[in-house]
Design a protein around this motif. Sequence first.
Motif, PDB file in Angstrom:
ATOM      1  N   GLY A 252       1.929   5.356   3.604  1.00  0.00           N
ATOM      2  CA  GLY A 252       1.903   4.053   3.257  1.00  0.00           C
ATOM      3  C   GLY A 252       2.690   3.354   4.690  1.00  0.00           C
ATOM      4  N   GLU A 253       2.133   1.967   4.631  1.00  0.00           N
ATOM      5  CA  GLU A 253       2.587   1.103   5.739  1.00  0.00           C
ATOM      6  C   GLU A 253       3.932   0.298   5.358  1.00  0.00           C
ATOM      7  OE1 GLU A 253      -0.672  -0.821   6.870  1.00  0.00           O
ATOM      8  OE2 GLU A 253      -1.960   1.023   7.632  1.00  0.00           O
ATOM      9  N   GLY A 254       4.807   0.389   4.452  1.00  0.00           N
ATOM     10  CA  GLY A 254       5.700  -0.433   4.115  1.00  0.00           C
ATOM     11  C   GLY A 254       5.099  -1.560   3.214  1.00  0.00           C
ATOM     12  N   ILE A 255       6.074  -2.135   2.460  1.00  0.00           N
ATOM     13  CA  ILE A 255       5.794  -3.281   1.648  1.00  0.00           C
ATOM     14  C   ILE A 255       5.373  -4.303   2.274  1.00  0.00           C
ATOM     15  CG2 ILE A 255       6.596  -4.655  -0.102  1.00  0.00           C
ATOM     16  CD1 ILE A 255       6.235  -1.805  -0.957  1.00  0.00           C
ATOM     17  N   TYR A 256       4.210  -5.087   2.196  1.00  0.00           N
ATOM     18  CA  TYR A 256       3.782  -6.013   2.808  1.00  0.00           C
ATOM     19  C   TYR A 256       4.771  -7.150   2.815  1.00  0.00           C
ATOM     20  CZ  TYR A 256       0.628 -10.045   4.296  1.00  0.00           C
ATOM     21  OH  TYR A 256       0.042 -11.218   4.804  1.00  0.00           O
ATOM     22  N   GLN A 273      13.488   2.349   0.999  1.00  0.00           N
ATOM     23  CA  GLN A 273      11.937   1.808   1.206  1.00  0.00           C
ATOM     24  C   GLN A 273      11.382   3.222   1.752  1.00  0.00           C
ATOM     25  OE1 GLN A 273       9.746  -1.656   2.540  1.00  0.00           O
ATOM     26  NE2 GLN A 273       9.643  -0.507   4.555  1.00  0.00           N
ATOM     27  N   LEU A 274      10.250   3.703   0.984  1.00  0.00           N
ATOM     28  CA  LEU A 274       9.688   5.029   1.521  1.00  0.00           C
ATOM     29  C   LEU A 274       8.444   4.834   1.606  1.00  0.00           C
ATOM     30  CD1 LEU A 274      11.569   7.032  -1.193  1.00  0.00           C
ATOM     31  CD2 LEU A 274      12.239   7.110   1.314  1.00  0.00           C
ATOM     32  N   ASN A 275       7.601   5.344   2.498  1.00  0.00           N
ATOM     33  CA  ASN A 275       6.344   5.307   2.675  1.00  0.00           C
ATOM     34  C   ASN A 275       5.931   6.966   2.507  1.00  0.00           C
ATOM     35  OD1 ASN A 275       6.380   2.887   3.670  1.00  0.00           O
ATOM     36  ND2 ASN A 275       6.802   3.541   5.682  1.00  0.00           N
ATOM     37  N   ILE A 276       4.764   7.293   1.669  1.00  0.00           N
ATOM     38  CA  ILE A 276       4.728   8.475   1.151  1.00  0.00           C
ATOM     39  C   ILE A 276       3.008   8.632   1.352  1.00  0.00           C
ATOM     40  CG2 ILE A 276       4.331   9.834  -0.910  1.00  0.00           C
ATOM     41  CD1 ILE A 276       6.650   8.566  -2.110  1.00  0.00           C
ATOM     42  N   SER A 277       2.635   9.896   1.720  1.00  0.00           N
ATOM     43  CA  SER A 277       1.188  10.177   1.648  1.00  0.00           C
ATOM     44  C   SER A 277       0.488   9.710   0.602  1.00  0.00           C
ATOM     45  CB  SER A 277       0.866  11.688   1.915  1.00  0.00           C
ATOM     46  OG  SER A 277       1.410  12.153   0.457  1.00  0.00           O
ATOM     47  N   GLY A 278      -0.879   9.357   0.766  1.00  0.00           N
ATOM     48  CA  GLY A 278      -1.692   8.571  -0.146  1.00  0.00           C
ATOM     49  C   GLY A 278      -1.540   7.062  -0.024  1.00  0.00           C
ATOM     50  N   ARG A 279      -1.173   6.553   1.069  1.00  0.00           N
ATOM     51  CA  ARG A 279      -1.246   5.190   1.528  1.00  0.00           C
ATOM     52  C   ARG A 279      -0.216   4.661   0.436  1.00  0.00           C
ATOM     53  NH1 ARG A 279      -4.725   3.518   5.296  1.00  0.00           N
ATOM     54  NH2 ARG A 279      -6.450   4.996   5.705  1.00  0.00           N
ATOM     55  N   ALA A 281       3.610   3.100  -0.680  1.00  0.00           N
ATOM     56  CA  ALA A 281       4.720   2.472  -0.110  1.00  0.00           C
ATOM     57  C   ALA A 281       5.582   2.123  -1.236  1.00  0.00           C
ATOM     58  CB  ALA A 281       4.703   1.276   0.743  1.00  0.00           C
ATOM     59  N   LEU A 282       6.899   2.486  -1.236  1.00  0.00           N
ATOM     60  CA  LEU A 282       7.864   2.157  -2.418  1.00  0.00           C
ATOM     61  C   LEU A 282       9.142   1.486  -1.881  1.00  0.00           C
ATOM     62  CD1 LEU A 282       8.225   5.692  -4.009  1.00  0.00           C
ATOM     63  CD2 LEU A 282       6.347   3.923  -4.407  1.00  0.00           C
ATOM     64  N   THR A 297       9.269  -1.774  -6.899  1.00  0.00           N
ATOM     65  CA  THR A 297       7.961  -2.156  -6.016  1.00  0.00           C
ATOM     66  C   THR A 297       7.493  -0.872  -5.662  1.00  0.00           C
ATOM     67  OG1 THR A 297       8.794  -4.068  -5.056  1.00  0.00           O
ATOM     68  CG2 THR A 297       6.740  -3.556  -4.064  1.00  0.00           C
ATOM     69  N   MET A 298       5.947  -1.117  -5.878  1.00  0.00           N
ATOM     70  CA  MET A 298       5.012  -0.016  -5.549  1.00  0.00           C
ATOM     71  C   MET A 298       3.845  -0.720  -4.821  1.00  0.00           C
ATOM     72  SD  MET A 298       2.396   2.398  -7.521  1.00  0.00           S
ATOM     73  CE  MET A 298       1.377   1.100  -7.391  1.00  0.00           C
ATOM     74  N   GLU A 299       3.515  -0.185  -3.619  1.00  0.00           N
ATOM     75  CA  GLU A 299       2.146  -0.871  -3.055  1.00  0.00           C
ATOM     76  C   GLU A 299       1.318   0.304  -2.700  1.00  0.00           C
ATOM     77  OE1 GLU A 299       2.468  -4.257  -0.422  1.00  0.00           O
ATOM     78  OE2 GLU A 299       1.748  -3.121   1.193  1.00  0.00           O
TER      79      GLU A 299
END
Length: 300
Positions: A252-256, A273-279, A281-282, A297-299
């Motif tokens: 993921g690219e981070g919460i927009y 804030q976490l960026n996980i595979s599969g695009r 972001a938490l 949040t989840m993006e």
Amino acid sequence: KLPLKSLQLQSNRQFNPNNYPSIEELLKDSDAPDSSSLDDIYTNIPVLPSDKYPSNLTDSEVINLIKEEKQLENDRWQSILFRDNQCGDWDGSYEAFTLNNVYTPVKLFEGRVISSMRAGERTAFGLNVTIEETYTKTKELNTISNNKDLFDSLLLQPTRDFYKSTDFRTYNGIQAVANAYTTGRSITTNDKISAYVAEVACREGAVRTRVRYAYSSNDDVNLNILGFVVIREALPSCTPSDLTLLYNSVPGEGIYDPQDKFWAEASDDSYIQLNISGRLALLFPKSIATEEKAVLTMEW
């Protein structure tokens, strides 16, 4: 309620109280049947909302009735939207995480999840939705030192297994918006909140990603993060290209646009804030005060 032709006639004339068409002119110009009368036309013209209530009610009583009707209308819309965008037979995988002492995620295990979402008969109040989920562990990577039973009971079963139409009200943390939804559930012990589960989900075509967060408390003051589960699943109609949305190595690219108020107050690193595979972001808090608000949040 007037014929479309009549409405077009109105829109093509410059508005002026002196030349604005009368109801008689509209009726004459329209394609309404000859049997139509002015009484019929006036009857079908929308009235003020308050006019349909008994005249002996006070303004406050009328307003309360209007509020109740609007709330029921929203209940119907939300529950039907939830059914149309989320119900079906889902099959996929899950990954369960906890956080260590420095709040770095640690994957505990992964496995397969099968989810069935069924809607009941539609009524004037909306409809009910029933959810069944089955989790099967296929790989255990680490063990959780304590609260294992609590972890499984909160995260490896539906956040809620039954929704009635009145549950879809924002103060419950439950809301359906287009192809996404949020839901939550509090667990009370001795009349105090001892745990909280929140879920954020987003569907794209025949695939869906969900994140379920769990918090627990030992001091009746703060709910501390216990862990979270990432669920990636698909409907039987999915294609191989659909699955690439779920399973790819791109993080993921981070919460927009994180919630400004809570993000600004998180200068003490109270949020993770976490960026996980599969695009994916938490963004979620380390703890939630039982009498305060927070954002999970989840993006995707």
